[in-house]
Motif scaffolding. Sequence first.
Motif, PDB file in Angstrom:
ATOM      1  N   ILE A 234       0.836  -1.199   0.000  1.00 57.64           N
ATOM      2  CA  ILE A 234       0.000   0.000   0.000  1.00 57.64           C
ATOM      3  C   ILE A 234       0.869   1.247   0.000  1.00 57.64           C
ATOM      4  O   ILE A 234       1.716   1.428   0.886  1.00 57.64           O
ATOM      5  CB  ILE A 234      -0.952   0.014   1.215  1.00 57.64           C
ATOM      6  N   LYS A 235       0.668   2.090  -1.009  1.00 54.64           N
ATOM      7  CA  LYS A 235       1.399   3.354  -1.116  1.00 54.64           C
ATOM      8  C   LYS A 235       0.531   4.477  -0.537  1.00 54.64           C
ATOM      9  O   LYS A 235      -0.593   4.688  -0.965  1.00 54.64           O
ATOM     10  CB  LYS A 235       1.744   3.656  -2.575  1.00 54.64           C
ATOM     11  N   GLU A 253      -2.454  -3.228 -10.142  1.00 51.67           N
ATOM     12  CA  GLU A 253      -1.058  -2.824 -10.241  1.00 51.67           C
ATOM     13  C   GLU A 253      -0.218  -3.687  -9.307  1.00 51.67           C
ATOM     14  O   GLU A 253      -0.720  -4.222  -8.314  1.00 51.67           O
ATOM     15  CB  GLU A 253      -0.900  -1.346  -9.874  1.00 51.67           C
ATOM     16  N   TYR A 254       1.059  -3.791  -9.634  1.00 50.70           N
ATOM     17  CA  TYR A 254       1.944  -4.633  -8.834  1.00 50.70           C
ATOM     18  C   TYR A 254       3.276  -3.922  -8.605  1.00 50.70           C
ATOM     19  O   TYR A 254       3.715  -3.112  -9.421  1.00 50.70           O
ATOM     20  CB  TYR A 254       2.211  -5.971  -9.535  1.00 50.70           C
ATOM     21  N   THR A 255       3.896  -4.254  -7.470  1.00 55.67           N
ATOM     22  CA  THR A 255       5.270  -3.849  -7.209  1.00 55.67           C
ATOM     23  C   THR A 255       6.101  -5.114  -7.105  1.00 55.67           C
ATOM     24  O   THR A 255       5.693  -6.082  -6.449  1.00 55.67           O
ATOM     25  CB  THR A 255       5.388  -3.047  -5.902  1.00 55.67           C
ATOM     26  N   GLU A 256       7.248  -5.118  -7.762  1.00 58.71           N
ATOM     27  CA  GLU A 256       8.067  -6.325  -7.804  1.00 58.71           C
ATOM     28  C   GLU A 256       9.211  -6.238  -6.794  1.00 58.71           C
ATOM     29  O   GLU A 256       9.966  -5.271  -6.769  1.00 58.71           O
ATOM     30  CB  GLU A 256       8.621  -6.525  -9.214  1.00 58.71           C
ATOM     31  N   GLY A 259      11.747 -10.260  -7.864  1.00 63.14           N
ATOM     32  CA  GLY A 259      11.075 -11.108  -8.844  1.00 63.14           C
ATOM     33  C   GLY A 259       9.679 -11.544  -8.446  1.00 63.14           C
ATOM     34  O   GLY A 259       8.998 -12.229  -9.215  1.00 63.14           O
ATOM     35  N   ILE A 260       9.215 -11.154  -7.258  1.00 68.59           N
ATOM     36  CA  ILE A 260       7.868 -11.513  -6.805  1.00 68.59           C
ATOM     37  C   ILE A 260       6.964 -10.295  -6.922  1.00 68.59           C
ATOM     38  O   ILE A 260       7.272  -9.229  -6.377  1.00 68.59           O
ATOM     39  CB  ILE A 260       7.881 -12.018  -5.347  1.00 68.59           C
ATOM     40  N   LYS A 261       5.862 -10.441  -7.641  1.00 69.49           N
ATOM     41  CA  LYS A 261       4.940  -9.333  -7.837  1.00 69.49           C
ATOM     42  C   LYS A 261       3.900  -9.309  -6.717  1.00 69.49           C
ATOM     43  O   LYS A 261       3.202 -10.287  -6.485  1.00 69.49           O
ATOM     44  CB  LYS A 261       4.241  -9.457  -9.191  1.00 69.49           C
ATOM     45  N   PRO A 263       0.505  -7.312  -5.232  1.00 72.66           N
ATOM     46  CA  PRO A 263      -0.558  -6.365  -5.577  1.00 72.66           C
ATOM     47  C   PRO A 263      -0.388  -5.048  -4.827  1.00 72.66           C
ATOM     48  O   PRO A 263      -0.131  -5.047  -3.622  1.00 72.66           O
ATOM     49  CB  PRO A 263      -1.840  -7.087  -5.141  1.00 72.66           C
ATOM     50  N   THR A 264      -0.532  -3.931  -5.556  1.00 72.76           N
ATOM     51  CA  THR A 264      -0.275  -2.612  -4.985  1.00 72.76           C
ATOM     52  C   THR A 264      -1.495  -1.706  -5.158  1.00 72.76           C
ATOM     53  O   THR A 264      -2.094  -1.682  -6.226  1.00 72.76           O
ATOM     54  CB  THR A 264       0.933  -1.957  -5.667  1.00 72.76           C
ATOM     55  N   ILE A 265      -1.853  -1.007  -4.101  1.00 76.90           N
ATOM     56  CA  ILE A 265      -2.905  -0.007  -4.199  1.00 76.90           C
ATOM     57  C   ILE A 265      -2.394   1.303  -3.598  1.00 76.90           C
ATOM     58  O   ILE A 265      -1.480   1.307  -2.764  1.00 76.90           O
ATOM     59  CB  ILE A 265      -4.214  -0.429  -3.486  1.00 76.90           C
ATOM     60  N   GLU A 266      -2.969   2.396  -4.047  1.00 76.96           N
ATOM     61  CA  GLU A 266      -2.591   3.718  -3.543  1.00 76.96           C
ATOM     62  C   GLU A 266      -3.727   4.282  -2.706  1.00 76.96           C
ATOM     63  O   GLU A 266      -4.891   4.240  -3.121  1.00 76.96           O
ATOM     64  CB  GLU A 266      -2.286   4.667  -4.700  1.00 76.96           C
ATOM     65  N   ILE A 267      -3.404   4.774  -1.532  1.00 76.09           N
ATOM     66  CA  ILE A 267      -4.388   5.424  -0.673  1.00 76.09           C
ATOM     67  C   ILE A 267      -3.915   6.845  -0.407  1.00 76.09           C
ATOM     68  O   ILE A 267      -2.810   7.051   0.095  1.00 76.09           O
ATOM     69  CB  ILE A 267      -4.591   4.663   0.657  1.00 76.09           C
ATOM     70  N   GLN A 268      -4.760   7.802  -0.759  1.00 77.15           N
ATOM     71  CA  GLN A 268      -4.399   9.202  -0.543  1.00 77.15           C
ATOM     72  C   GLN A 268      -4.810   9.642   0.860  1.00 77.15           C
ATOM     73  O   GLN A 268      -5.859   9.247   1.377  1.00 77.15           O
ATOM     74  CB  GLN A 268      -5.077  10.078  -1.599  1.00 77.15           C
ATOM     75  N   LEU A 269      -3.975  10.466   1.443  1.00 73.85           N
ATOM     76  CA  LEU A 269      -4.179  10.906   2.820  1.00 73.85           C
ATOM     77  C   LEU A 269      -4.805  12.291   2.855  1.00 73.85           C
ATOM     78  O   LEU A 269      -4.453  13.176   2.072  1.00 73.85           O
ATOM     79  CB  LEU A 269      -2.848  10.920   3.570  1.00 73.85           C
ATOM     80  N   GLN A 270      -5.753  12.455   3.774  1.00 71.26           N
ATOM     81  CA  GLN A 270      -6.394  13.748   3.992  1.00 71.26           C
ATOM     82  C   GLN A 270      -6.888  13.788   5.429  1.00 71.26           C
ATOM     83  O   GLN A 270      -7.372  12.763   5.950  1.00 71.26           O
ATOM     84  CB  GLN A 270      -7.573  13.938   3.029  1.00 71.26           C
TER      85      GLN A 270
END
Length: 312
Positions: A234-235, A253-256, A259-261, A263-270
Motif C-alpha cells: 500500500i502506497k 497494479e503490482y510492485t516487484e 522477482g515476486i509481484k 498487488p499494490t494499491i494507492e491510498i491518498q491521505l487527507q
Amino acid sequence: MKGKTITVENLVRKFSMKVLAGENLEEKMIVQSRVHRPGLEFVGHFDFFPTERIQVLGRKEINYLHKLSKGERKLRIGNIVNYHPPCFIVTAGVEGLTYLTQYCIEEGIPLLATNKPETTTEFITKLDAYLVKQLAPEMTIHGVCMNVSGIGILLRGHSGVGKSELAHTLIGKGHRLVADDVVVLKKLSQQTLLGTHDEKTKEFLALRSVGLLNVVRLYGRKAFQEETRIALDIKLTKWQKDDLNNELEHEPEYTEYMGIKIPTIEIQLQPGRDVAGLIEAAANNWYLRQQGYSAAEEFMSRIEGEFSDSGQ
C-alpha cells in the motif's frame, strides 16, 4: 538483494546439538538450504549428489553402515567424505559411531548429533524451515510492515507521510506490528515474500512528537508479530483530488520485489479520512478475491439481471 550464509556453529546453538567431531565451527559455512539423506550415495550412486548440503544420517543410514564389513564401510563413507559436505548430523543415536567420528576428524568435517527425542523426518522438517529462512535472498526497504486480520501488508510512502502513526492506529484496532522504518524482505520461494524486522528495531515504533515506543511493553504481546507473508503493498500519498480512482474496479497494479509481484494499491491521505479503516477494507477485500469473490463482478451481474428482466 543479497544471499546469506550461516555457520555450523550457528546450527549447533540453534538446535542444541552435540559436537562429536570438528574444530573451528564458526569457519564452516553453510550456503545451501534443504538437507540431504545420503542413502543412494552409500550404495555408490553419485550422479545427483548435492555436495553443498548438510548430510543427515537417520536410523536407516546408520543401521546400514553398522551391517557393513570394516573394509566396505571405509569405502562407502570415504566416497562421501571425499566431497567434504559442510557437516554430518546424526539423528539416530551415537552408539557405535567411533568409525564415523574418526573419518570426520581425519577430513575436518563436523559431525553433530541431535539431543531431542524426535524422528529424523521431524528434525529435517524443522532444519529445512530454518535454513530456508536464514539463507533466503533478502533486501531492506523503508516503510512499515503490519499484519492486518492475518494478512501481511507493506505501508510505503515518503518520510513524514504518516506511516508509523497509521501503524499505531491499526495496533489500537487489534492488528499487529511486524517492523517499523526498516522492513526486511526475504524471498522464500518464487511466490512467497516474507516481511520481518532487522532485530535492532524489533517491537519499536517511532512516532513524531511522541518518541520511540515499545509496543509490546505498552500494549502486550498481541501487538507484535515476528514475521508475516506479504500479500499487499500500500502506497500512502498526499491528497490529489483529481487523481482519485472512482471506477468500480480498476486494472490491478503490482510492485516487484526480488522477482515476486505484490498487488499494490494507492491510498491518498487527507485530514479526517479513515485511512486505517480503508486498509482493513483492502485487506479483507484481498482475502475475498483469493476465495474467488469480486464485489464488482457481483454488482455488474445484478445490473445485467435487471436489464434482462426489464427486456422481457
